[in-house]
Design an enzyme around this catalytic site. Sequence first.
Site, PDB file in Angstrom:
ATOM      1  N   TYR A 143       0.851  -1.193   0.000  1.00 44.13           N
ATOM      2  CA  TYR A 143       0.000   0.000   0.000  1.00 44.13           C
ATOM      3  C   TYR A 143       0.883   1.237   0.000  1.00 44.13           C
ATOM      4  O   TYR A 143       1.815   1.345   0.793  1.00 44.13           O
ATOM      5  CB  TYR A 143      -0.888  -0.007   1.249  1.00 44.13           C
ATOM      6  N   ASP A 238       9.209   2.913   0.146  1.00 45.21           N
ATOM      7  CA  ASP A 238       8.127   3.523   0.910  1.00 45.21           C
ATOM      8  C   ASP A 238       8.331   3.151   2.376  1.00 45.21           C
ATOM      9  O   ASP A 238       8.009   2.046   2.806  1.00 45.21           O
ATOM     10  CB  ASP A 238       6.782   3.011   0.384  1.00 45.21           C
ATOM     11  N   LYS A 266       3.424   8.696   8.988  1.00 43.55           N
ATOM     12  CA  LYS A 266       3.210   8.052  10.289  1.00 43.55           C
ATOM     13  C   LYS A 266       4.156   8.578  11.387  1.00 43.55           C
ATOM     14  O   LYS A 266       3.957   9.699  11.825  1.00 43.55           O
ATOM     15  CB  LYS A 266       3.227   6.534  10.123  1.00 43.55           C
TER      16      LYS A 266
END
Length: 430
Positions: A143, A238, A266
Amino acid sequence: MINKSKELFERAQQSIPGGVNSPVRAFKSVGGTPIFIKKAKGAYLYDADGNRYIDYIASWGPMILGHAYEPVVKAIQEYAAYSTSYGAPTELEIEMAELILSMVPNVDMIRMVSSGTEACMSALRLARGYTGKNKVIKFEGHYHGHADSFLVKAGSGLATLNIQTVPGITAGVSVDTLVASYNKLDEVRQLVNENKGEVAAIILEPVAGNMGCILPEAGFLEGIRQLCDEEGIVLIMDEVMTGFRLAPGGAQELLGIRADLVTYGKVIGGGMPVGAFGGKKEIMQHIAPLGNVYQAGTLSGNPIAMIAGYTTLKTLKDNPAIYKELEEKCTYLHKGLDEVLKAWGQPYVINQLGSMISLHFSDHAVTDFTSAASANNARFNKFFHAMLKRGIYLPPSAFEAWFLCNALTYADLDETIKAAKVSLNETGNI
Ligand SMILES: *Cc1c(COP(=O)(O)O)cnc(C)c1O
């Protein structure tokens, strides 16, 4: 009792699609009513009914130091009094950039954005602008946020909701997104050969966390790195999930793999909406206003977001022992779960790296999306609710990694293991 949450969920659905502002929160795959949170402190969430939960989501990663971590709360309070946004540069942004550069390898320059989605979307645009090529290779079950290019076999929330193709994404966009299986280097090589000279970037989660936690097999990332070097492809790692979580320098540092571009989110915001993308100056200088790959954001580098992120990252940098503590706690949980799962007697797989861990009810190794998806996820859903009932808040899907925060005590871990033992028996033979 979750009466108030039920009431709030009913009410939320009248004004918010599905009652939530991000799909996985709706508990759709595990069923039941999502818990509405009122407040949190350290490792504990408190819902609208006053129930306490031991939190293994940590806001999906950011709250690595625990909720309402005092230095972060204080810093936000102090900076909020100066105004919450200027739309003009601040010294704080330089300090944030310099701090990040001092922690992570292979990053000369960094641009702040407001989410992991923006970071990945911008990094891909930059890779395309830099190489003059269009295609991107991603991995099934990885994702990278909800930008159009990435919503092809994107794991996590989409896998949870069993969404295969996303309406609204044009064929023109999806033909440029090529998909390979994680840990299958041959598939990637084949895609590159079939699209010779057309691939701008390969993007991946160095340690996958959006189909449960799945580790890279020996040689896989090294092989990708080599392939990118041979073919002039930009390797985008990522690290939205792994950055500042697996090590101060993220997966790049822990696994010793070099990315050309890297994305963050995050943990980088300490619970505020922050993302970032960075890399070598040679590539980053193509971003506007230095170059002409356009990228912008009204609230990018927002002072409140920056001070929350800065305070979190500085704490992590100054106290590297936190990573050791986190890993020890996660390993303790892993061992404890192993014991009760073995005693229970049904097949399972636990994958763990550092403070990321996940449990699949599977009789085969979980190494990619296919093996994650063929686990007994109905059993996970039952286990999830049995744990929730006992005050243990796991991610509401087997396709999500659990994140530990350093506020967790060994007593919390023991309580979790004990709850797992009872919950497994209750889960039975589904
Ligand atoms: C969460 C996540 C994103 C998206 O970040 P948002 O802040 O939710 O937009 C991107 N990549 C990975 C690996 C993630 O885990």
